[in-house]
Write an enzyme that holds these catalytic residues in place. Structure first.
Site, short mmCIF file in Angstrom:
data_model
loop_
_atom_site.label_atom_id
_atom_site.label_comp_id
_atom_site.label_asym_id
_atom_site.label_seq_id
_atom_site.Cartn_x
_atom_site.Cartn_y
_atom_site.Cartn_z
N TRP A 24 0.55 -1.31 -0.08
CA TRP A 24 0.37 0.15 -0.12
C TRP A 24 0.81 1.30 -0.09
O TRP A 24 0.05 2.57 0.07
CB TRP A 24 -0.78 -0.27 1.47
CG TRP A 24 -0.02 -0.45 2.66
CD1 TRP A 24 0.53 0.58 3.34
CD2 TRP A 24 0.11 -2.09 3.49
NE1 TRP A 24 0.61 0.30 4.38
CE2 TRP A 24 0.32 -0.94 4.17
CE3 TRP A 24 -0.35 -2.71 3.35
CZ2 TRP A 24 0.48 -2.18 5.60
CZ3 TRP A 24 -0.61 -3.96 3.77
CH2 TRP A 24 0.43 -3.36 4.93
N ARG A 25 2.33 1.34 0.24
CA ARG A 25 2.69 2.67 0.02
C ARG A 25 3.65 2.54 -1.46
O ARG A 25 4.53 3.23 -1.66
CB ARG A 25 4.22 1.64 0.85
CG ARG A 25 3.89 1.99 1.96
CD ARG A 25 4.14 3.66 3.47
NE ARG A 25 3.61 3.51 4.31
CZ ARG A 25 4.13 2.41 5.50
NH1 ARG A 25 5.09 2.26 5.70
NH2 ARG A 25 3.63 3.15 6.30
N GLU A 33 -5.35 0.96 5.60
CA GLU A 33 -5.49 1.72 7.03
C GLU A 33 -6.07 1.28 8.21
O GLU A 33 -6.50 0.99 9.35
CB GLU A 33 -5.63 3.22 6.96
CG GLU A 33 -4.59 3.81 6.07
CD GLU A 33 -3.26 3.90 7.20
OE1 GLU A 33 -3.58 3.95 8.44
OE2 GLU A 33 -1.83 4.20 6.85
N LEU A 80 -8.72 -11.40 11.91
CA LEU A 80 -8.04 -10.25 12.54
C LEU A 80 -8.80 -9.82 13.44
O LEU A 80 -8.73 -8.42 14.49
CB LEU A 80 -8.56 -9.76 11.39
CG LEU A 80 -7.46 -8.29 10.96
CD1 LEU A 80 -6.14 -8.75 10.73
CD2 LEU A 80 -7.87 -8.33 9.20
N GLY A 81 -10.17 -9.85 13.85
CA GLY A 81 -10.32 -9.52 15.30
C GLY A 81 -11.58 -8.16 14.80
O GLY A 81 -11.05 -7.44 13.69
N TYR A 89 -8.05 10.43 12.22
CA TYR A 89 -6.44 9.06 11.93
C TYR A 89 -6.61 8.63 10.86
O TYR A 89 -5.57 8.94 9.73
CB TYR A 89 -5.89 7.80 13.01
CG TYR A 89 -5.18 7.05 12.44
CD1 TYR A 89 -3.60 7.50 12.05
CD2 TYR A 89 -5.07 5.71 12.15
CE1 TYR A 89 -2.86 6.43 11.32
CE2 TYR A 89 -4.81 4.59 11.19
CZ TYR A 89 -3.16 5.55 10.97
OH TYR A 89 -2.39 4.66 10.19
N ASP A 148 -0.97 9.05 15.17
CA ASP A 148 -2.21 7.16 15.89
C ASP A 148 -0.90 6.93 16.97
O ASP A 148 -0.42 7.85 17.60
CB ASP A 148 -1.49 6.28 14.91
CG ASP A 148 0.04 6.05 14.81
OD1 ASP A 148 1.13 6.87 14.73
OD2 ASP A 148 0.25 5.22 13.25
#
Length: 335
Positions: free
Chosen positions: A9-10, A22, A65-66, A105, A123
């Site tokens: 994603w960068r 994110e 993943l919760g 954020y 964050d």
């Protein structure tokens, strides 16, 4: 930025993968989130692909993943962007804030990285870096902390470099200024860092408020009918696991003895049948910890000669979203 991690994603300024990453990385480590990101991008290459998928598929891919509200918000936002915004994400911090599950954020991260908007990202990593470097003793869980740290971060933003600055701050906190035992001897700020030069690295940032953890006691019934099939129920619209599937559940206010639990199961009217045999599968409870609760879980095998039309084959459990603790049990119980 030569020390930054190579993360998919960068490598883009497209808002869709940035938004997806994110949301996934909220309260999740990069090492844990990366495989899920790749899995989601393969299943849903575009926001429209996610919007057109059933929620159950999104929840199933998210399994493990919760914080499942993130997955439900993810799906809701995908539908909002696809069907009400012509497939285009808002191009401003204020517009992004209107999306479900997107807070300050996340909106700042997308706006600065995808569109170059001069908004600071704050964050946990940024709180830690700023509090240590500047020696800020404000409790980061207090009501005024967010405003104070956001203003400081905003004052440090170099013109036209919001994307690089925000990513650098997050990376620096994740890789160098880590929560415990950072190697301050190699830090580029060790000459000016207030925390390092006053011996307060382990005391900053200050966080006083602790969330109360509640103990809960669950007895899951693994019901096997005359055909060897089992029962699962889809949870309703309340609770952290709503929309997921689970085995029939008996929750008690405290741990019971084996004999007391057997009596309780026998009297459980919702079964709709008389058990032929009841046996405990794990004598010691499985402990499942969440941020706000500690679950003590026992699994019980309940056999009946009755044929249950609503029961499913064990293979069906692999296709539906289960809480990870139940998924792990089912994988071990039915290898």
């Amino acid at each position: 930025m030569q020390h930054r991690r190579q993360l998919p994603w960068r490598e883009t300024t497209h808002p869709y993968p940035i938004w997806l990453s994110e949301i996934m990385l909220q309260q999740t480590r990069v090492a844990q989130g990366l495989p899920y990101f790749l899995k989601f991008m393969e299943a849903f290459p575009t926001v429209a692909d996610m919007a057109n998928a059933p929620e159950e598929k999104v929840l199933h891919l998210w399994q493990g993943l919760g914080y499942y509200s993130r997955a439900r918000n993810l799906h809701a936002t995908a539908k909002e962007v696809t069907f009400n915004m012509n497939g285009k994400f808002p191009k401003s911090f204020s517009g992004l804030l209107k999306l479900k599950g997107v807070g300050d954020y996340t909106a700042a991260a997308i706006a600065s990285i995808a569109y170059g908007e001069a908004v600071p990202v704050v964050d946990g990593n940024v709180y830690r870096v700023l509090s240590r470097v500047f020696g800020i003793e404000t409790d980061i869980s207090s009501s005024g902390a967010k405003k104070e740290f956001t203003a400081l971060a905003a004052s440090l933003l170099p013109p036209g470099q919001a994307s690089n600055f925000n990513q650098a701050m997050m990376e620096f906190g994740a890789l160098q200024c880590v929560p415990k035992n950072p190697d301050c001897t190699i830090c580029i700020f060790n000459q000016t860092c207030v925390a390092y030069n006053t011996g307060r690295v382990n005391q900053l940032p200050v966080k006083l408020k602790k969330q109360k953890v509640t103990d809960r006691f669950f007895n899951y019934l693994i019901i096997k009918d005359a055909n060897g099939r089992t029962l699962v129920n889809r949870r309703g619209d309340k609770g952290i696991w709503h929309g997921l599937y689970e085995f029939p559940l008996l929750e008690t206010p405290a741990a019971l003895s084996k004999e007391e639990t057997v009596v309780l199961i026998q009297s459980f009217k919702n079964l709709g049948f008389t058990p032929k045999n009841i046996s405990i599968i794990n004598t010691e409870p499985v402990i499942h910890k969440l941020s706000h609760q500690k679950q003590h879980i026992w699994f019980w095998e309940v056999i009946t000669d009755t044929e249950l039309p609503e029961a499913v084959e064990k293979e069906h459990l692999k296709t539906i979203p289960l809480p990870i603790v139940l998924h792990n049990f089912a994988t071990e119980y039915w290898p």
